[in-house]
Design a protein around this motif. Sequence first.
Motif, PDB file in Angstrom:
ATOM      1  N   PHE A  27       4.673  -1.914  -1.170  1.00 51.54           N
ATOM      2  CA  PHE A  27       3.984  -2.750  -1.832  1.00 51.54           C
ATOM      3  C   PHE A  27       4.760  -4.255  -1.973  1.00 51.54           C
ATOM      4  CE2 PHE A  27       3.008   1.418  -4.296  1.00 51.54           C
ATOM      5  CZ  PHE A  27       1.837   1.658  -3.230  1.00 51.54           C
ATOM      6  N   LYS A  28       5.894  -4.323  -2.310  1.00 51.15           N
ATOM      7  CA  LYS A  28       6.795  -5.559  -2.467  1.00 51.15           C
ATOM      8  C   LYS A  28       6.852  -6.123  -1.274  1.00 51.15           C
ATOM      9  CE  LYS A  28       9.879  -3.755  -6.124  1.00 51.15           C
ATOM     10  NZ  LYS A  28      11.298  -3.731  -6.521  1.00 51.15           N
ATOM     11  N   PRO A  29       7.063  -5.650  -0.035  1.00 56.50           N
ATOM     12  CA  PRO A  29       6.950  -6.374   1.238  1.00 56.50           C
ATOM     13  C   PRO A  29       5.788  -7.193   1.647  1.00 56.50           C
ATOM     14  CG  PRO A  29       8.431  -4.279   1.458  1.00 56.50           C
ATOM     15  CD  PRO A  29       7.565  -4.270   0.035  1.00 56.50           C
ATOM     16  N   TYR A  30       4.538  -6.120   1.342  1.00 59.75           N
ATOM     17  CA  TYR A  30       3.303  -7.108   1.588  1.00 59.75           C
ATOM     18  C   TYR A  30       2.826  -7.904   0.507  1.00 59.75           C
ATOM     19  CZ  TYR A  30      -1.717  -6.857   2.672  1.00 59.75           C
ATOM     20  OH  TYR A  30      -2.895  -7.337   2.971  1.00 59.75           O
ATOM     21  N   THR A  31       3.465  -7.968  -0.735  1.00 57.41           N
ATOM     22  CA  THR A  31       3.127  -8.923  -1.451  1.00 57.41           C
ATOM     23  C   THR A  31       3.956 -10.364  -1.114  1.00 57.41           C
ATOM     24  OG1 THR A  31       2.512  -7.646  -3.426  1.00 57.41           O
ATOM     25  CG2 THR A  31       3.395  -9.956  -3.987  1.00 57.41           C
ATOM     26  N   ALA A  32       5.165 -10.052  -0.831  1.00 59.05           N
ATOM     27  CA  ALA A  32       5.978 -10.974  -0.273  1.00 59.05           C
ATOM     28  C   ALA A  32       5.224 -11.769   1.051  1.00 59.05           C
ATOM     29  CB  ALA A  32       7.525 -10.602   0.034  1.00 59.05           C
ATOM     30  N   LYS A  33       4.703 -10.884   1.846  1.00 56.63           N
ATOM     31  CA  LYS A  33       4.317 -11.609   3.080  1.00 56.63           C
ATOM     32  C   LYS A  33       3.127 -12.230   2.886  1.00 56.63           C
ATOM     33  CE  LYS A  33       2.919 -10.138   7.848  1.00 56.63           C
ATOM     34  NZ  LYS A  33       2.980  -8.944   8.808  1.00 56.63           N
ATOM     35  N   THR A  34       2.213 -11.784   2.030  1.00 52.46           N
ATOM     36  CA  THR A  34       0.768 -12.040   2.145  1.00 52.46           C
ATOM     37  C   THR A  34       0.404 -12.880   0.727  1.00 52.46           C
ATOM     38  OG1 THR A  34      -0.221 -10.012   1.042  1.00 52.46           O
ATOM     39  CG2 THR A  34       0.043 -10.297   3.472  1.00 52.46           C
ATOM     40  N   GLY A  35       1.177 -12.688  -0.214  1.00 48.66           N
ATOM     41  CA  GLY A  35       0.759 -13.246  -1.423  1.00 48.66           C
ATOM     42  C   GLY A  35      -0.021 -12.298  -2.316  1.00 48.66           C
ATOM     43  N   ALA A  36      -0.628 -11.224  -1.743  1.00 46.15           N
ATOM     44  CA  ALA A  36      -1.627 -10.542  -2.352  1.00 46.15           C
ATOM     45  C   ALA A  36      -0.726 -10.054  -3.719  1.00 46.15           C
ATOM     46  CB  ALA A  36      -2.182  -9.482  -1.440  1.00 46.15           C
ATOM     47  N   LYS A  37      -1.556  -9.527  -4.634  1.00 41.37           N
ATOM     48  CA  LYS A  37      -1.080  -9.008  -5.797  1.00 41.37           C
ATOM     49  C   LYS A  37      -1.388  -7.432  -5.832  1.00 41.37           C
ATOM     50  CE  LYS A  37      -1.382  -8.479 -10.778  1.00 41.37           C
ATOM     51  NZ  LYS A  37      -2.129  -8.858 -12.249  1.00 41.37           N
ATOM     52  N   ILE A  38      -0.535  -6.347  -5.824  1.00 41.69           N
ATOM     53  CA  ILE A  38      -0.806  -5.140  -5.957  1.00 41.69           C
ATOM     54  C   ILE A  38      -0.615  -4.466  -7.127  1.00 41.69           C
ATOM     55  CG2 ILE A  38       0.039  -2.708  -4.954  1.00 41.69           C
ATOM     56  CD1 ILE A  38       0.417  -3.936  -2.498  1.00 41.69           C
ATOM     57  N   THR A  39      -1.710  -4.147  -7.899  1.00 44.89           N
ATOM     58  CA  THR A  39      -1.515  -3.198  -9.220  1.00 44.89           C
ATOM     59  C   THR A  39      -1.250  -1.749  -8.853  1.00 44.89           C
ATOM     60  OG1 THR A  39      -2.951  -5.027 -10.241  1.00 44.89           O
ATOM     61  CG2 THR A  39      -2.886  -2.626 -11.422  1.00 44.89           C
ATOM     62  N   GLN A  40      -0.436  -1.292  -9.372  1.00 43.36           N
ATOM     63  CA  GLN A  40      -0.050   0.267  -9.160  1.00 43.36           C
ATOM     64  C   GLN A  40      -0.520   1.027 -10.342  1.00 43.36           C
ATOM     65  OE1 GLN A  40       3.826   1.214  -7.513  1.00 43.36           O
ATOM     66  NE2 GLN A  40       4.269  -0.979  -7.565  1.00 43.36           N
ATOM     67  N   GLU A  41      -1.438   2.114 -10.015  1.00 43.87           N
ATOM     68  CA  GLU A  41      -1.621   3.207 -10.888  1.00 43.87           C
ATOM     69  C   GLU A  41      -1.212   4.558 -10.350  1.00 43.87           C
ATOM     70  OE1 GLU A  41      -5.499   3.277 -12.336  1.00 43.87           O
ATOM     71  OE2 GLU A  41      -5.670   1.040 -12.626  1.00 43.87           O
ATOM     72  N   GLU A  42      -1.219   5.642 -11.197  1.00 48.26           N
ATOM     73  CA  GLU A  42      -0.761   6.699 -10.939  1.00 48.26           C
ATOM     74  C   GLU A  42      -1.833   7.877 -11.312  1.00 48.26           C
ATOM     75  OE1 GLU A  42       3.083   7.692 -12.769  1.00 48.26           O
ATOM     76  OE2 GLU A  42       4.040   5.669 -12.064  1.00 48.26           O
ATOM     77  N   TYR A  43      -1.457   9.072 -10.646  1.00 44.69           N
ATOM     78  CA  TYR A  43      -2.476  10.189 -10.959  1.00 44.69           C
ATOM     79  C   TYR A  43      -1.870  11.451 -10.501  1.00 44.69           C
ATOM     80  CZ  TYR A  43      -4.455  10.993  -6.101  1.00 44.69           C
ATOM     81  OH  TYR A  43      -4.624  11.336  -4.819  1.00 44.69           O
ATOM     82  N   ASN A  44      -2.477  12.544 -10.746  1.00 44.19           N
ATOM     83  CA  ASN A  44      -1.829  13.740 -10.341  1.00 44.19           C
ATOM     84  C   ASN A  44      -2.673  14.529  -8.984  1.00 44.19           C
ATOM     85  OD1 ASN A  44       0.380  13.974 -12.324  1.00 44.19           O
ATOM     86  ND2 ASN A  44      -1.104  14.570 -13.906  1.00 44.19           N
ATOM     87  N   GLY A  45      -3.467  13.783  -8.557  1.00 42.79           N
ATOM     88  CA  GLY A  45      -3.941  14.296  -6.954  1.00 42.79           C
ATOM     89  C   GLY A  45      -5.193  14.943  -7.465  1.00 42.79           C
ATOM     90  N   GLU A  46      -5.764  14.477  -8.703  1.00 43.52           N
ATOM     91  CA  GLU A  46      -7.361  14.916  -8.977  1.00 43.52           C
ATOM     92  C   GLU A  46      -8.416  14.235  -8.231  1.00 43.52           C
ATOM     93  OE1 GLU A  46      -5.128  14.078 -12.922  1.00 43.52           O
ATOM     94  OE2 GLU A  46      -5.346  13.305 -10.977  1.00 43.52           O
ATOM     95  N   ALA A  47      -8.996  14.975  -7.471  1.00 44.27           N
ATOM     96  CA  ALA A  47     -10.193  14.627  -6.467  1.00 44.27           C
ATOM     97  C   ALA A  47     -11.265  14.384  -7.363  1.00 44.27           C
ATOM     98  CB  ALA A  47     -10.452  15.701  -5.498  1.00 44.27           C
TER      99      ALA A  47
END
Length: 348
Positions: free
Chosen positions: A46-66
């Motif tokens: 996430f951090k390296p991709y943002t540093a390379k492209t400028g794209a913002k990544i918003t992270q979310e979490e889940y417990n694997g619920e399909a």
Amino acid sequence: MQMKSLTMTLSALALSASCGAASAADSLTITSWGGAYQTSQDEAYFKPYTAKTGAKITQEEYNGEAARIRAMVESGNTTWDAVDVDAATAQQGCDEGFLTPIDYSKFGGEEAFVKGSTFECGIPTIIYSTIYAYDADKIKDGPTTIGDLFDTKKWPGKRSLQKTPFGNLEFALMADGVPADKVYETLKTKEGVDRAFKKLDTIKSDIVWWEAGAQPPQLLASGEVVMATAWNGRIFNANKVDKKNFKIVWDGQLLDYDLWAVPKGVKDLDAVYKFIEFASSPEAQAEQTKYISYGPALLAATPHISPDILKDLPTAPENAKTALANDPVFWGDNKEELLKRFNTWIAQ
């Protein structure tokens, strides 16, 4: 003046629209499992991709619920661009149509990844395994094979196994002499299932069941058990963080995968693919191993991993010699029936 004002207004609207489009293309919402695993993704991807492209990544979490992914897609409002899923969800998502089939031509083809790890609707990212371990401070010259897990004469004492048929039936058959590449073929027969339970019968009175991933290291540390099956990362962390001297027995390890999946209805599939392409590079996958002891699914990543890290990964050539890859199709077809028999067996 009116014409000039109109021109300025239209220009402003066009600029606003173009900025909005750029913003949508330059931002991604990526969902994963949280904890140390997602931290490793943040550092490696996430951090390296943002540093390379400028794209913002918003992270979310889940417990694997399909079900959460399915509900999002069915509502017509897909807000997750990429999701880290397990193998079972990758299979289910394809079968039920809430995940997007992957165009592997954009990622070097399926042959670029560990054999058996690719799915129609998921591109593999890491490989972890269920192994068994022992405390080398308590046992000198300890066990070395999957058969030793079932040998209570040579290695007396309690064993801790996960309270599920998954893994235990495979371990039982391999301990009984079934080659890894014949395990699921054998389990598809009534005789094969009977054989697995018969082998489990030989240690039933010595089993201490675990249900949470933190339990096996605790049981080993307390001396309540002499061996315990566990997820390899848990044992690695116990050694690294808690300074334990646990030894992993890699023979007969059961490999499993996590994969990047794309829910149906994402707004910019090309943008998602660009991120996955970055995360599927040899350098990025090798970088993740610095933060967590899971192996890269990309074959070309292994040469980029330092030897002192590689030795603790399930995908290390020496560790993977007798590994068995989980078959999610088999478990998808047979889980309910085998779980019912397993619970009945425990209660007897």
